[in-house]
Design an enzyme around this catalytic site. Structure first.
Site, short mmCIF file in Angstrom:
data_model
loop_
_atom_site.label_atom_id
_atom_site.label_comp_id
_atom_site.label_asym_id
_atom_site.label_seq_id
_atom_site.Cartn_x
_atom_site.Cartn_y
_atom_site.Cartn_z
N TYR A 1 20.49 25.62 87.66
CA TYR A 1 20.26 24.87 86.41
C TYR A 1 18.79 24.92 85.97
O TYR A 1 18.19 23.90 85.67
CB TYR A 1 20.68 23.39 86.59
CG TYR A 1 21.98 23.23 87.34
CD1 TYR A 1 23.19 23.58 86.74
CD2 TYR A 1 22.00 22.75 88.65
CE1 TYR A 1 24.39 23.46 87.43
CE2 TYR A 1 23.19 22.64 89.34
CZ TYR A 1 24.37 22.98 88.73
OH TYR A 1 25.55 22.85 89.43
N TYR B 1 32.72 15.42 88.85
CA TYR B 1 32.12 16.75 89.00
C TYR B 1 32.99 17.54 89.98
O TYR B 1 33.28 17.06 91.08
CB TYR B 1 30.68 16.67 89.54
CG TYR B 1 30.12 18.06 89.79
CD1 TYR B 1 29.64 18.83 88.74
CD2 TYR B 1 30.15 18.62 91.06
CE1 TYR B 1 29.18 20.12 88.95
CE2 TYR B 1 29.69 19.92 91.28
CZ TYR B 1 29.20 20.66 90.22
OH TYR B 1 28.77 21.94 90.43
N ASP C 1 39.50 15.88 95.47
CA ASP C 1 38.37 16.76 95.74
C ASP C 1 37.40 15.99 96.64
O ASP C 1 36.64 15.15 96.16
CB ASP C 1 37.72 17.16 94.40
CG ASP C 1 36.47 18.01 94.59
OD1 ASP C 1 36.01 18.17 95.75
OD2 ASP C 1 35.95 18.51 93.57
N LYS D 1 31.14 21.75 101.43
CA LYS D 1 29.87 21.12 101.81
C LYS D 1 29.79 20.77 103.30
O LYS D 1 29.55 21.66 104.10
CB LYS D 1 29.61 19.92 100.90
CG LYS D 1 29.33 20.36 99.45
CD LYS D 1 28.61 19.31 98.63
CE LYS D 1 28.07 19.89 97.34
NZ LYS D 1 28.86 19.62 96.16
C1 LIG Z 1 29.58 20.51 95.22
C2 LIG Z 1 30.93 20.14 94.72
C3 LIG Z 1 31.82 21.12 94.23
C4 LIG Z 1 31.44 22.58 94.11
O1 LIG Z 1 31.16 23.17 95.33
P1 LIG Z 1 30.29 24.55 95.38
O2 LIG Z 1 30.33 24.94 96.82
O3 LIG Z 1 28.93 24.20 94.88
O4 LIG Z 1 30.99 25.52 94.50
C5 LIG Z 1 33.07 20.70 93.83
N1 LIG Z 1 33.44 19.42 93.90
C6 LIG Z 1 32.62 18.45 94.37
C7 LIG Z 1 33.11 17.05 94.46
C8 LIG Z 1 31.33 18.78 94.78
O5 LIG Z 1 30.51 17.81 95.21
#
Ligand SMILES: *Cc1c(COP(=O)(O)O)cnc(C)c1O
Length: 419
Positions: free
Chosen positions: A18, A146, A245, A274
């Site tokens: 970004y 997000y 997610d 993550k």
């Molecule tokens: C970081 C994140 C993503 C995207 O993951 P990347 O490995 O950066 O593509 C998707 N959903 C959530 C909730 C996130 O925190």
């Protein structure tokens, strides 16, 4: 190349997340990392309040993770996953099936969080086709979310959060409910609005996708666990595939191993990333129930139409399994509680709002943060932070000592003053 040359080349040629290529924000050169600390050229060792975007939960250069990586590198680093399999992938999947909420038995190993969300959305769409509802092509979500930076992921990110609004003309048109209330807010009122919206659009909806318990990069917004039961009920009532997610919340960050557990709710599809990786190599996973898998098999192709080149990378899987073994000792429970206690000091800061959940500490200002000034102020206290919008926050490695946490709180206090 010396530090000055590296930084000069970087500034001229490398895109950072970004940022502008023509007028890039300053970057700092990392020369090492160990435990909870990163070494920054010209600054020295600082406590990493970000855990490398929330992934390095055990800190850097952890001997167990280093060893897992070395051992696997001596066997083989990668083979294609088409037609081949290997112990690291099987071992990781075995652990994930065992650890995650009941019923999530089918594992897709993706190569990044965004891809795992794309796969989750594809699963929901293919499932609906497979059960004879091909007209269900949209997703229901809530504002403030997000889910990643690729196109379908962006389509379910907060529609007014900058990135998405700019792309609105080329993104699939999804259905956005109000953001769940903050802790202590009126869940009943929010729920009735959300239920009505779902009912209104039910015939076009394939799935419901949310970050359970804590919205991360969309605004660091924790919300009551009761809302998770509302999501489950709405999905059941209207035949939607419920996608949680947990790329940000998974593996203990909120105080529960998975945020879904806090609401006593199991999703149909779960995205992990993550912290799954222990912070070493890019990897994510999408798990689904056998029922969703059966639906997918009933769709026209009969197969799940996805397969990245680096699917199930053995190095990443080996480290992830070692990271899960570290979690299995249960030490994280005490660490997260301990960090939570330390982060309570944030409540002493004079700011618009302070939120502390698990090993997450957030301070909201009443204006957009001056990122450069706030970063500099935090560094002067020995803390690495990465504020965004009006938020200065930390999601540190679980191995942070009490002293490290105090340093981070001092860093945040200084950043608030400067930013
Ligand atoms: C970081 C994140 C993503 C995207 O993951 P990347 O490995 O950066 O593509 C998707 N959903 C959530 C909730 C996130 O925190």
């Amino acid at each position: 190349m010396g530090a000055a040359d590296l930084l000069a080349f970087d500034r001229e040629h490398l895109w950072h997340p970004y940022t502008s290529m023509l007028d890039p924000a300053p970057t700092r050169l990392v020369t090492g990392a160990s435990g909870s600390r990163i070494a920054i050229d010209g600054v020295g060792e600082v406590v990493d309040g970000m855990a490398s975007w929330w992934s390095a939960i055990h800190g850097y250069r952890h001997p167990v993770l280093d060893e897992a990586l070395r051992e696997q590198a001596e066997r083989f680093s990668h083979v294609m996953f088409g037609g081949l399999t290997h112990e690291p992938a099987v071992e990781l999947a075995r652990r994930l099936v065992e650890l995650t909420p009941d019923g999530l038995d089918r594992v897709f190993l993706a190569d990044s969080g965004s891809v795992s969300v794309e796969v989750a959305m594809k699963m929901a769409l293919q499932h609906q086709r497979g059960v004879g509802r091909p007209e269900r092509t949209r997703f229901l979500t809530v504002r403030g979310g997000y889910h990643g930076d690729t196109f379908d992921c962006m389509s379910v990110c907060d529609p007014d959060g900058g990135m998405h609004s700019m792309w609105s003309t080329v993104l699939p048109d999804q259905v956005f409910g109000e953001r769940p209330p903050g802790i202590g807010g009126d869940v009943a009122e929010w729920a009735s609005g959300f239920r009505a919206l779902a009912a209104e659009h039910a015939g076009t909806l394939a799935g419901l996708i949310v970050e359970p318990l804590l919205q991360g990069a969309g605004g660091m917004h924790p919300y009551p666990a009761e809302c998770l039961r509302v999501f489950r009920e709405v999905a059941d009532e209207h035949g939607l595939v419920l996608v949680f997610d947990e790329i940000a919340t998974g593996f203990g960050r909120t105080g529960a191993l998975f945020a879904s557990e806090a609401g006593g709710v199991s999703p149909d599809v779960l995205c992990l990333g993550k912290a799954l990786t222990g912070g070493y190599l890019t990897l994510a996973a999408t798990l689904c129930t056998s029922e969703v898998a059966r639906g997918i098999s009933g769709s026209d192709s009969g197969v799940l139409m996805h397969g990245p080149t680096f699917m199930g990378n053995p190095l990443a899987c080996a480290v992830a399994s070692a990271s899960l073994d570290l979690l299995a000792t249960g030490r994280w429970v005490h660490d997260v509680r301990r960090i939570n206690r330390g982060l309570q000091a944030l409540h002493d800061i004079d700011a618009a709002e302070v939120r502390v959940l698990g090993a997450v500490g957030v301070v909201r200002l009443d204006h957009p943060v001056d990122v450069a000034a706030a970063t500099e102020a935090a560094l002067s206290q020995g803390a690495w932070l990465r504020p965004f919008r009006d938020l200065i926050y930390t999601m540190p490695p679980y191995v942070c000592t009490d002293e490290d946490v105090a340093t981070l709180c001092a860093g945040i206090a200084a950043a608030v003053k400067a930013g």
